[in-house]
Scaffold this motif. Structure first.
Motif, PDB file in Angstrom:
ATOM      1  N   ARG A  63       1.218  -1.085  -0.137  1.00 22.61           N
ATOM      2  CA  ARG A  63      -0.126  -0.262   0.144  1.00 22.61           C
ATOM      3  C   ARG A  63       0.681   1.149  -0.236  1.00 22.61           C
ATOM      4  O   ARG A  63       2.214   1.628   0.697  1.00 22.61           O
ATOM      5  N   GLU A  64       0.501   1.853  -0.822  1.00 19.32           N
ATOM      6  CA  GLU A  64       1.661   3.247  -1.054  1.00 19.32           C
ATOM      7  C   GLU A  64       0.396   4.848  -0.865  1.00 19.32           C
ATOM      8  O   GLU A  64      -0.125   4.594  -0.602  1.00 19.32           O
ATOM      9  N   GLY A  65       1.542   5.321   0.233  1.00 21.37           N
ATOM     10  CA  GLY A  65       0.939   6.559  -0.192  1.00 21.37           C
ATOM     11  C   GLY A  65       0.840   7.615  -0.602  1.00 21.37           C
ATOM     12  O   GLY A  65       1.487   7.821  -1.423  1.00 21.37           O
ATOM     13  N   VAL A  66      -0.377   8.410  -0.722  1.00 16.55           N
ATOM     14  CA  VAL A  66      -0.559   9.437  -2.742  1.00 16.55           C
ATOM     15  C   VAL A  66      -0.341  10.860  -2.194  1.00 16.55           C
ATOM     16  O   VAL A  66       0.179  11.396  -2.738  1.00 16.55           O
ATOM     17  N   ALA A  67      -1.088  11.471  -1.039  1.00 15.69           N
ATOM     18  CA  ALA A  67      -1.430  12.754  -1.111  1.00 15.69           C
ATOM     19  C   ALA A  67      -2.175  12.472   0.551  1.00 15.69           C
ATOM     20  O   ALA A  67      -3.007  11.789   0.678  1.00 15.69           O
ATOM     21  N   ALA A  68      -1.879  13.256   1.067  1.00 12.60           N
ATOM     22  CA  ALA A  68      -2.063  13.774   2.202  1.00 12.60           C
ATOM     23  C   ALA A  68      -2.106  15.065   3.154  1.00 12.60           C
ATOM     24  O   ALA A  68      -1.737  16.351   2.394  1.00 12.60           O
ATOM     25  N   MET A  69      -3.396  15.607   3.484  1.00 11.35           N
ATOM     26  CA  MET A  69      -3.992  16.853   4.174  1.00 11.35           C
ATOM     27  C   MET A  69      -3.883  17.189   5.931  1.00 11.35           C
ATOM     28  O   MET A  69      -5.068  15.836   5.978  1.00 11.35           O
ATOM     29  N   TYR A  70      -3.764  18.410   6.138  1.00 11.76           N
ATOM     30  CA  TYR A  70      -4.185  18.437   7.363  1.00 11.76           C
ATOM     31  C   TYR A  70      -5.586  19.211   7.311  1.00 11.76           C
ATOM     32  O   TYR A  70      -5.498  20.505   6.706  1.00 11.76           O
ATOM     33  N   THR A  71      -6.800  18.513   7.404  1.00 10.04           N
ATOM     34  CA  THR A  71      -7.880  19.548   7.254  1.00 10.04           C
ATOM     35  C   THR A  71      -8.130  20.776   8.087  1.00 10.04           C
ATOM     36  O   THR A  71      -9.021  21.327   7.713  1.00 10.04           O
ATOM     37  N   GLY A  72      -7.356  21.320   8.989  1.00 10.57           N
ATOM     38  CA  GLY A  72      -7.202  22.519   9.742  1.00 10.57           C
ATOM     39  C   GLY A  72      -6.894  23.740   9.674  1.00 10.57           C
ATOM     40  O   GLY A  72      -6.588  23.844  10.004  1.00 10.57           O
ATOM     41  N   GLY A  73      -5.561  23.165   8.568  1.00  8.22           N
ATOM     42  CA  GLY A  73      -4.927  23.872   8.070  1.00  8.22           C
ATOM     43  C   GLY A  73      -3.878  24.344   6.524  1.00  8.22           C
ATOM     44  O   GLY A  73      -4.893  22.876   5.444  1.00  8.22           O
ATOM     45  N   ALA A  74      -3.282  24.385   5.784  1.00  9.24           N
ATOM     46  CA  ALA A  74      -2.714  24.395   4.752  1.00  9.24           C
ATOM     47  C   ALA A  74      -2.075  23.084   4.059  1.00  9.24           C
ATOM     48  O   ALA A  74      -1.376  23.683   3.312  1.00  9.24           O
ATOM     49  N   TYR A  75      -1.744  22.556   5.257  1.00 11.51           N
ATOM     50  CA  TYR A  75      -0.624  21.158   4.548  1.00 11.51           C
ATOM     51  C   TYR A  75      -0.925  20.421   3.853  1.00 11.51           C
ATOM     52  O   TYR A  75      -1.717  20.084   4.210  1.00 11.51           O
TER      53      TYR A  75
END
Length: 126
Positions: free
Chosen positions: A44-56
């Motif tokens: 399993r490969e990580g493709v994209a991620a984000m912190y929903t409370g900020g800009a990361y």
């Protein structure tokens, strides 16, 4: 019981686009959320991620400039806009989340260490 339900997968020709959606059963306004994929025989490969409370935002190098991750807090939905799709993007795509947690990844290393997971949606590019 937290549920994540993905949709939007399908079959598309190379160069085409798809938008994946992941609806969550609870509000994820301060969460690390991501999309990971797994092709047969591969890890399993990580493709994209984000912190929903900020800009990361994080993208693995193979999808930078082609994929965009976003989150609509009011709709409790995580999105992955995928453009210029390639056959090597074919995989089962999973939505994942960790509530009340920020995230930070480096290089092409995004471990599959999330508390909540969806069932996956298949993307096939030919």
């Amino acid at each position: 019981h937290v549920q994540l339900v993905e949709s939007g997968g399908g079959s598309v020709q190379a160069g085409g686009s798809l938008r994946l959606s992941c609806v969550t059963s609870i509000n994820m306004s301060r969460a690390c959320m991501g999309w990971l994929r797994q092709a047969p025989g591969n890890q399993r490969e990580g493709v994209a991620a984000m912190y929903t409370g900020g800009a990361y935002r994080y993208y693995t190098s193979s999808v930078k400039g082609r994929f965009t991750i976003s989150h609509d807090n009011a709709e409790k939905t995580l999105y992955l806009e995928m453009n210029s799709l390639k056959p090597e993007d074919s995989a089962m795509y999973y939505c994942a989340a960790d509530a009340d947690k920020s995230c930070r990844y480096y290089g092409d290393y995004m471990p599959a260490e999330f508390k909540f997971w969806g069932q996956g949606t298949q993307v096939t590019v030919s």
